[in-house]
Design a protein around this motif. Sequence first.
Motif, PDB file in Angstrom:
ATOM      1  N   SER A  32       0.857  -1.186   0.000  1.00  0.00           N
ATOM      2  CA  SER A  32       0.000   0.000   0.000  1.00  0.00           C
ATOM      3  C   SER A  32       0.891   1.233   0.000  1.00  0.00           C
ATOM      4  O   SER A  32       1.960   1.243   0.602  1.00  0.00           O
ATOM      5  N   TYR A  33       0.468   2.227  -0.734  1.00  0.00           N
ATOM      6  CA  TYR A  33       1.214   3.468  -0.895  1.00  0.00           C
ATOM      7  C   TYR A  33       0.326   4.617  -0.435  1.00  0.00           C
ATOM      8  O   TYR A  33      -0.757   4.816  -0.978  1.00  0.00           O
ATOM      9  N   CYS A  34       0.770   5.370   0.551  1.00  0.00           N
ATOM     10  CA  CYS A  34       0.011   6.505   1.060  1.00  0.00           C
ATOM     11  C   CYS A  34       0.551   7.787   0.453  1.00  0.00           C
ATOM     12  O   CYS A  34       1.755   7.995   0.386  1.00  0.00           O
ATOM     13  N   ASP A  35      -0.373   8.644   0.000  1.00  0.00           N
ATOM     14  CA  ASP A  35       0.002   9.941  -0.555  1.00  0.00           C
ATOM     15  C   ASP A  35      -1.095  10.930  -0.178  1.00  0.00           C
ATOM     16  O   ASP A  35      -2.172  10.915  -0.760  1.00  0.00           O
ATOM     17  N   CYS A  36      -0.807  11.776   0.782  1.00  0.00           N
ATOM     18  CA  CYS A  36      -1.771  12.767   1.282  1.00  0.00           C
ATOM     19  C   CYS A  36      -3.043  12.072   1.750  1.00  0.00           C
ATOM     20  O   CYS A  36      -3.017  11.325   2.699  1.00  0.00           O
ATOM     21  N   ASP A  37      -4.168  12.295   1.036  1.00  0.00           N
ATOM     22  CA  ASP A  37      -5.432  11.715   1.463  1.00  0.00           C
ATOM     23  C   ASP A  37      -5.839  10.511   0.621  1.00  0.00           C
ATOM     24  O   ASP A  37      -6.991  10.094   0.628  1.00  0.00           O
ATOM     25  N   HIS A  38      -4.890   9.913  -0.110  1.00  0.00           N
ATOM     26  CA  HIS A  38      -5.173   8.739  -0.927  1.00  0.00           C
ATOM     27  C   HIS A  38      -4.260   7.584  -0.504  1.00  0.00           C
ATOM     28  O   HIS A  38      -3.128   7.799  -0.109  1.00  0.00           O
ATOM     29  N   THR A  39      -4.775   6.381  -0.617  1.00  0.00           N
ATOM     30  CA  THR A  39      -3.965   5.185  -0.436  1.00  0.00           C
ATOM     31  C   THR A  39      -4.188   4.287  -1.640  1.00  0.00           C
ATOM     32  O   THR A  39      -5.320   3.960  -1.985  1.00  0.00           O
TER      33      THR A  39
END
Length: 75
Positions: A32-39
Motif C-alpha cells: 500500500s502506498y500513502c500519498d496525502c489523502d489517498h492510499t
Amino acid sequence: SELFAQLEFADVDGAPVLPNTLAWATCELQRSYCDCDHTIVTGKMINTCCHAGTPLVWQASRECGIAAASDPLYS
C-alpha cells in the motif's frame, strides 16, 4: 454497519462476495502506498469468477451499456 446487515454474501478467501454478480475477484494485499489523502493498494489475484451477461457502466452520471460508454459523445 446495519445498512449492509441484510445483504446476503458468500465468503470466498475471507472476502465477502455478493450473489448474482457478473464477475468478482479476490486478492492478497501486496503493498500500500500513502500519498496525502489517498492510499493506493496493489494485490496478487487469488481467485476470480466471471458469468455471462451484459454489464452496466456508470458514466456521465447515468447507467449505460458498454457501447454507449465507449462513444465519445458520452465522455
